[in-house]
Motif scaffolding. Sequence first.
Motif, PDB file in Angstrom:
ATOM      1  N   GLY A   7       0.792  -1.222   0.000  1.00 48.13           N
ATOM      2  CA  GLY A   7       0.000   0.000   0.000  1.00 48.13           C
ATOM      3  C   GLY A   7       0.825   1.274   0.000  1.00 48.13           C
ATOM      4  O   GLY A   7       0.377   2.301   0.485  1.00 48.13           O
ATOM      5  N   GLY A   8       2.041   1.207  -0.510  1.00 48.52           N
ATOM      6  CA  GLY A   8       2.886   2.393  -0.565  1.00 48.52           C
ATOM      7  C   GLY A   8       3.693   2.647   0.688  1.00 48.52           C
ATOM      8  O   GLY A   8       4.446   3.608   0.758  1.00 48.52           O
ATOM      9  N   LEU A   9       3.539   1.809   1.692  1.00 49.02           N
ATOM     10  CA  LEU A   9       4.310   1.952   2.923  1.00 49.02           C
ATOM     11  C   LEU A   9       5.637   1.223   2.793  1.00 49.02           C
ATOM     12  O   LEU A   9       5.750   0.255   2.046  1.00 49.02           O
ATOM     13  N   LEU A  10       6.621   1.664   3.527  1.00 46.68           N
ATOM     14  CA  LEU A  10       7.906   0.975   3.533  1.00 46.68           C
ATOM     15  C   LEU A  10       7.812  -0.287   4.366  1.00 46.68           C
ATOM     16  O   LEU A  10       7.228  -0.297   5.443  1.00 46.68           O
ATOM     17  N   TYR A  11       8.406  -1.361   3.867  1.00 43.89           N
ATOM     18  CA  TYR A  11       8.441  -2.621   4.601  1.00 43.89           C
ATOM     19  C   TYR A  11       9.520  -2.531   5.671  1.00 43.89           C
ATOM     20  O   TYR A  11      10.611  -2.032   5.429  1.00 43.89           O
TER      21      TYR A  11
END
Length: 91
Positions: A7-11
Motif C-alpha cells: 500500500g505504498g508503505l515501507l516494509y
Amino acid sequence: MEGPSNGGLLYHEVQEAKLCAVHCVNTILQGPFFSEVDLAALASDLDQKERMMMMEASGGFSGDFLSEGSYNVSMGGDFSIQVRVLFSDLF
C-alpha cells in the motif's frame, strides 16, 4: 523481482534476536523474502567450500580450522560478512 504490495508503505521487520542480516536483506527487498534458514544454508555451503579449499591447499592436513564449527554463522544468528557478500552477489 516484484514483491508483495504494501500500500505504498515501507516494509520493515522488527529486530528479532541477532538476525539483523536477515532483516536488512528483507528491508532492502521490501518484503519477507528470506529467513534465517535461507542465510544459514548459504553459510553452510560457504563453510563446506572453505573446508574443501583448506584441505586442497594443505595437501590433506585437516588442522584446527577444519575441526571447528561454522565461521560463517553463529548459534545466535550472526552471519559473517562473507555470507552477506555472497548473498548480495546472487542479486
